[in-house]
Design a protein around this motif. Structure first.
Motif, PDB file in Angstrom:
ATOM      1  N   ILE A 158       0.707  -1.040  -0.169  1.00  0.00           N
ATOM      2  CA  ILE A 158      -0.223   0.368  -0.124  1.00  0.00           C
ATOM      3  C   ILE A 158       0.361   1.152  -0.029  1.00  0.00           C
ATOM      4  O   ILE A 158       2.020   1.416  -0.022  1.00  0.00           O
ATOM      5  CB  ILE A 158      -0.880   0.127   1.166  1.00  0.00           C
ATOM      6  CG1 ILE A 158      -0.049  -0.288   3.053  1.00  0.00           C
ATOM      7  CG2 ILE A 158      -2.233  -1.100   1.452  1.00  0.00           C
ATOM      8  CD1 ILE A 158      -0.913   0.475   4.092  1.00  0.00           C
ATOM      9  N   GLY A 159       0.253   2.450  -0.575  1.00  0.00           N
ATOM     10  CA  GLY A 159       1.156   3.895  -0.056  1.00  0.00           C
ATOM     11  C   GLY A 159       0.392   4.929  -0.281  1.00  0.00           C
ATOM     12  O   GLY A 159      -0.760   4.819  -0.329  1.00  0.00           O
ATOM     13  N   CYS A 160       0.617   5.918   0.105  1.00  0.00           N
ATOM     14  CA  CYS A 160      -0.370   7.281  -0.471  1.00  0.00           C
ATOM     15  C   CYS A 160       0.560   7.795  -1.156  1.00  0.00           C
ATOM     16  O   CYS A 160       2.452   8.095  -0.687  1.00  0.00           O
ATOM     17  CB  CYS A 160      -0.547   7.314   0.758  1.00  0.00           C
ATOM     18  SG  CYS A 160       1.166   8.477   1.606  1.00  0.00           S
ATOM     19  N   ASN A 161       0.188   9.220  -1.654  1.00  0.00           N
ATOM     20  CA  ASN A 161       1.657  10.432  -2.110  1.00  0.00           C
ATOM     21  C   ASN A 161       0.209  11.914  -1.354  1.00  0.00           C
ATOM     22  O   ASN A 161      -0.902  12.174  -0.945  1.00  0.00           O
ATOM     23  CB  ASN A 161       0.616  10.239  -3.551  1.00  0.00           C
ATOM     24  CG  ASN A 161       1.112  10.875  -4.199  1.00  0.00           C
ATOM     25  OD1 ASN A 161       2.277  11.009  -4.431  1.00  0.00           O
ATOM     26  ND2 ASN A 161       0.902  11.807  -4.966  1.00  0.00           N
ATOM     27  N   LEU A 162       1.325  12.445  -0.754  1.00  0.00           N
ATOM     28  CA  LEU A 162       1.004  13.645  -0.343  1.00  0.00           C
ATOM     29  C   LEU A 162       1.400  14.728  -1.103  1.00  0.00           C
ATOM     30  O   LEU A 162       2.211  14.580  -1.871  1.00  0.00           O
ATOM     31  CB  LEU A 162       1.469  13.401   1.286  1.00  0.00           C
ATOM     32  CG  LEU A 162       0.513  12.639   1.694  1.00  0.00           C
ATOM     33  CD1 LEU A 162       1.109  12.282   3.299  1.00  0.00           C
ATOM     34  CD2 LEU A 162      -0.884  12.597   2.213  1.00  0.00           C
ATOM     35  N   ALA A 163       1.258  15.994  -0.558  1.00  0.00           N
ATOM     36  CA  ALA A 163       2.016  17.589  -1.515  1.00  0.00           C
ATOM     37  C   ALA A 163       1.784  17.135  -2.087  1.00  0.00           C
ATOM     38  O   ALA A 163       3.142  17.986  -3.379  1.00  0.00           O
ATOM     39  CB  ALA A 163       3.043  17.819  -0.411  1.00  0.00           C
ATOM     40  N   CYS A 164       0.980  16.600  -2.791  1.00  0.00           N
ATOM     41  CA  CYS A 164       0.185  16.982  -4.731  1.00  0.00           C
ATOM     42  C   CYS A 164      -0.497  17.858  -4.872  1.00  0.00           C
ATOM     43  O   CYS A 164       0.011  18.804  -5.420  1.00  0.00           O
ATOM     44  CB  CYS A 164      -0.080  15.683  -5.668  1.00  0.00           C
ATOM     45  SG  CYS A 164       2.500  15.204  -5.420  1.00  0.00           S
ATOM     46  N   TYR A 165      -1.281  17.096  -4.743  1.00  0.00           N
ATOM     47  CA  TYR A 165      -2.206  18.517  -5.066  1.00  0.00           C
ATOM     48  C   TYR A 165      -3.628  19.173  -3.817  1.00  0.00           C
ATOM     49  O   TYR A 165      -2.906  20.654  -4.012  1.00  0.00           O
ATOM     50  CB  TYR A 165      -4.047  17.075  -5.207  1.00  0.00           C
ATOM     51  CG  TYR A 165      -5.055  17.914  -5.215  1.00  0.00           C
ATOM     52  CD1 TYR A 165      -5.420  18.790  -6.771  1.00  0.00           C
ATOM     53  CD2 TYR A 165      -5.934  18.170  -4.469  1.00  0.00           C
ATOM     54  CE1 TYR A 165      -6.791  20.037  -6.964  1.00  0.00           C
ATOM     55  CE2 TYR A 165      -7.275  19.250  -5.126  1.00  0.00           C
ATOM     56  CZ  TYR A 165      -7.566  19.653  -5.908  1.00  0.00           C
ATOM     57  OH  TYR A 165      -8.402  19.784  -5.866  1.00  0.00           O
ATOM     58  N   GLY A 166      -3.495  19.037  -2.320  1.00  0.00           N
ATOM     59  CA  GLY A 166      -3.793  19.718  -1.624  1.00  0.00           C
ATOM     60  C   GLY A 166      -3.122  19.999  -1.243  1.00  0.00           C
ATOM     61  O   GLY A 166      -2.999  21.061   0.094  1.00  0.00           O
ATOM     62  N   GLY A 167      -1.582  19.558  -1.152  1.00  0.00           N
ATOM     63  CA  GLY A 167      -0.428  20.616   0.021  1.00  0.00           C
ATOM     64  C   GLY A 167      -0.461  20.124   0.800  1.00  0.00           C
ATOM     65  O   GLY A 167       0.604  20.280   2.322  1.00  0.00           O
ATOM     66  N   ILE A 168      -1.390  18.545   1.266  1.00  0.00           N
ATOM     67  CA  ILE A 168      -0.793  18.111   2.652  1.00  0.00           C
ATOM     68  C   ILE A 168       0.774  17.372   3.092  1.00  0.00           C
ATOM     69  O   ILE A 168       1.425  16.681   2.249  1.00  0.00           O
ATOM     70  CB  ILE A 168      -2.008  17.165   2.947  1.00  0.00           C
ATOM     71  CG1 ILE A 168      -3.309  18.285   2.725  1.00  0.00           C
ATOM     72  CG2 ILE A 168      -1.573  16.084   4.601  1.00  0.00           C
ATOM     73  CD1 ILE A 168      -3.716  18.817   3.924  1.00  0.00           C
ATOM     74  N   LYS A 169       1.229  17.822   4.150  1.00  0.00           N
ATOM     75  CA  LYS A 169       2.525  17.696   4.675  1.00  0.00           C
ATOM     76  C   LYS A 169       2.492  16.029   5.205  1.00  0.00           C
ATOM     77  O   LYS A 169       1.880  15.776   6.078  1.00  0.00           O
ATOM     78  CB  LYS A 169       2.879  18.775   5.574  1.00  0.00           C
ATOM     79  CG  LYS A 169       4.856  18.586   5.880  1.00  0.00           C
ATOM     80  CD  LYS A 169       4.741  20.045   7.124  1.00  0.00           C
ATOM     81  CE  LYS A 169       5.698  19.654   7.775  1.00  0.00           C
ATOM     82  NZ  LYS A 169       5.683  20.738   9.194  1.00  0.00           N
ATOM     83  N   PRO A 170       3.229  14.948   5.294  1.00  0.00           N
ATOM     84  CA  PRO A 170       3.462  13.861   5.356  1.00  0.00           C
ATOM     85  C   PRO A 170       4.409  13.973   6.829  1.00  0.00           C
ATOM     86  O   PRO A 170       5.450  15.452   7.337  1.00  0.00           O
ATOM     87  CB  PRO A 170       4.758  12.881   4.776  1.00  0.00           C
ATOM     88  CG  PRO A 170       4.598  14.170   3.893  1.00  0.00           C
ATOM     89  CD  PRO A 170       4.870  15.655   3.672  1.00  0.00           C
ATOM     90  N   ASP A 171       3.279  13.897   7.235  1.00  0.00           N
ATOM     91  CA  ASP A 171       4.150  13.696   9.159  1.00  0.00           C
ATOM     92  C   ASP A 171       3.932  12.566  10.151  1.00  0.00           C
ATOM     93  O   ASP A 171       3.342  11.713   9.693  1.00  0.00           O
ATOM     94  CB  ASP A 171       3.416  15.113   9.958  1.00  0.00           C
ATOM     95  CG  ASP A 171       1.736  14.313   9.411  1.00  0.00           C
ATOM     96  OD1 ASP A 171       1.018  13.633   9.604  1.00  0.00           O
ATOM     97  OD2 ASP A 171       1.108  15.247   9.697  1.00  0.00           O
TER      98      ASP A 171
END
Ligand SMILES: *Cc1c(COP(=O)(O)O)cnc(C)c1O
Length: 377
Positions: A158-171
């Motif tokens: 599984i995976g996820c993608n952040l900080a691309c569309y919504g600008g959500i920071k990985p934390d």
């Protein structure tokens, strides 16, 4: 022979170095890397430099790019980042692993995998707040149940993608959630998830600051490898090269002119009504490069010059009254958008510089195999 203009100079050794440093850095906590090649149009020599630097997979959002690298003889595990239902058969034939979020698409993949007698591996992307691709965490269990019923599909992670569309920071919050989901899926379905892919070049700060990475054991990196920076704040990563790519174009006019256009102002070539401030007479330089080639806002002049504006085929610079000669070369650094566009422009020549003997040898092999024009200086 005169050097080709405009051209992008690509320092393969710097890309290899960046990939190696990042592989070592992330490897310290058991994180493997996918080198993402979409910004460089799947250029085989660059993919090869990434692999030599230690990335374990090459990932791209475009099938055409993956096919190009495969054809050029690049040998690695190929990952498709963006999967379309209509391309299912080609995905099966060309790709080892694909990222997925839709059951219809996975069913289609299974259908063609069966026809071609293959087991296709997939990574399921989970929505963790950025609102681009992803299965909502609450739907994941049902989704996996249905996917496991498909005969020719294997869920490997599984995976996820952040900080691309919504600008959500990985934390720690969202990375922790991905880890928890991995645990609960394995428990519920008695399967082993080999890859937990936590994100992209925006994950650097999280990685540097976190005490524990949890189940995260993979990242998909484009910009960090290519341009040496992380993407949450756009900061350079210590020890990496940040200008492995340089765009070089030709000055075709250099004159002292007023800084205020004269005559009645109407719309410019792109339908905007421009405004100007009067700085008096300044030396203005026109560069043979335009919006058809590159994202102008992605250009960073390497000297203290200012980009005043651009049209399809011209960039107008204020050269700070430096007397640049017609025919001389002007260098620019590139940001991600600039790199993406420049690599995609058919008008910009690609030239590899500072090549090692092995770069030269493998480029020759490729050239023979494919008739691709590689220039190693
Ligand atoms: C483009 C892309 C990446 C790489 O992003 P960078 O910011 O260049 O590291 C990773 N994952 C997915 C799904 C992408 O589309």
């Amino acid at each position: 022979m005169k050097a080709l203009l405009p051209r992008i100079e690509i320092a393969l050794s710097q890309i290899r170095h960046n990939a190696r440093m990042l592989s070592e850095l992330y490897g310290q906590k058991g994180i493997s890397l996918m080198g993402v090649s979409k910004a460089i149009l799947g250029e085989p020599a660059i993919a090869e430099a990434m692999i030599q630097g230690g990335v374990k997979f090459i990932a791209d959002s475009r099938l055409e790019n993956l096919q190009k690298m495969k054809k050029a003889g690049i040998s690695t595990q190929f990952v498709l980042l963006r999967t379309a239902l209509s391309q299912a058969e080609s995905v099966i034939l060309n790709v080892d692993i694909s990222l997925n979020t839709e059951l219809e698409t996975i069913e289609e993949l299974s259908y063609y995998a069966k026809i071609h007698n293959k087991i296709h591996e997939i990574i399921l992307m989970v929505e963790l707040g950025d609102l681009r691709e992803g299965i909502l965490p609450g739907d994941l269990s049902q989704f996996i149940k249905k996917t496991l019923a498909l005969s020719h599909i294997k869920i490997i992670g599984i995976g996820c993608n952040l900080a691309c569309y919504g600008g959500i920071k990985p934390d720690n919050q969202n990375m922790g959630e991905l880890s928890k989901l991995a645990d609960s899926i394995e428990k519920e379905f008695q399967i082993k998830l080999e890859i937990i892919s936590g994100g992209n070049s925006a994950n650097y700060e999280w990685y540097e600051s976190t005490q524990k990475v949890g189940r995260i054991n993979n990242l998909r990196l484009g910009e960090s490898i290519l341009l040496g920076c992380e993407t949450v704040k756009g900061k350079a990563i210590p020890g990496l090269y940040t200008s492995a790519f340089k765009l070089i174009a030709e000055a075709i006019e250099s004159k002292e002119k007023p800084s205020l256009p004269f005559g009645e102002i109407c719309r410019d070539a792109f339908g905007n009504v421009p405004t100007f401030c009067d700085r008096g007479i300044r030396r203005r330089v026109i560069i043979a490069l335009g919006r058809q080639d590159v994202l102008i806002s992605g250009l960073r002049p390497s000297k203290d010059w200012e980009i005043l504006g651009s049209s399809s085929d011209h960039v107008v610079l204020d050269s700070n009254n430096y007397d640049l000669k017609v025919g001389s070369e002007v260098k620019f650094n590139l940001d991600y958008g600039g790199l993406l566009a420049a690599m995609t422009s058919p008008f910009i020549q690609k030239q590899f510089i500072g090549c090692s003997e092995s770069d030269r040898a493998s480029s020759l092999t490729r050239r023979r195999r494919e008739g691709i024009s590689y220039v190693c200086k």
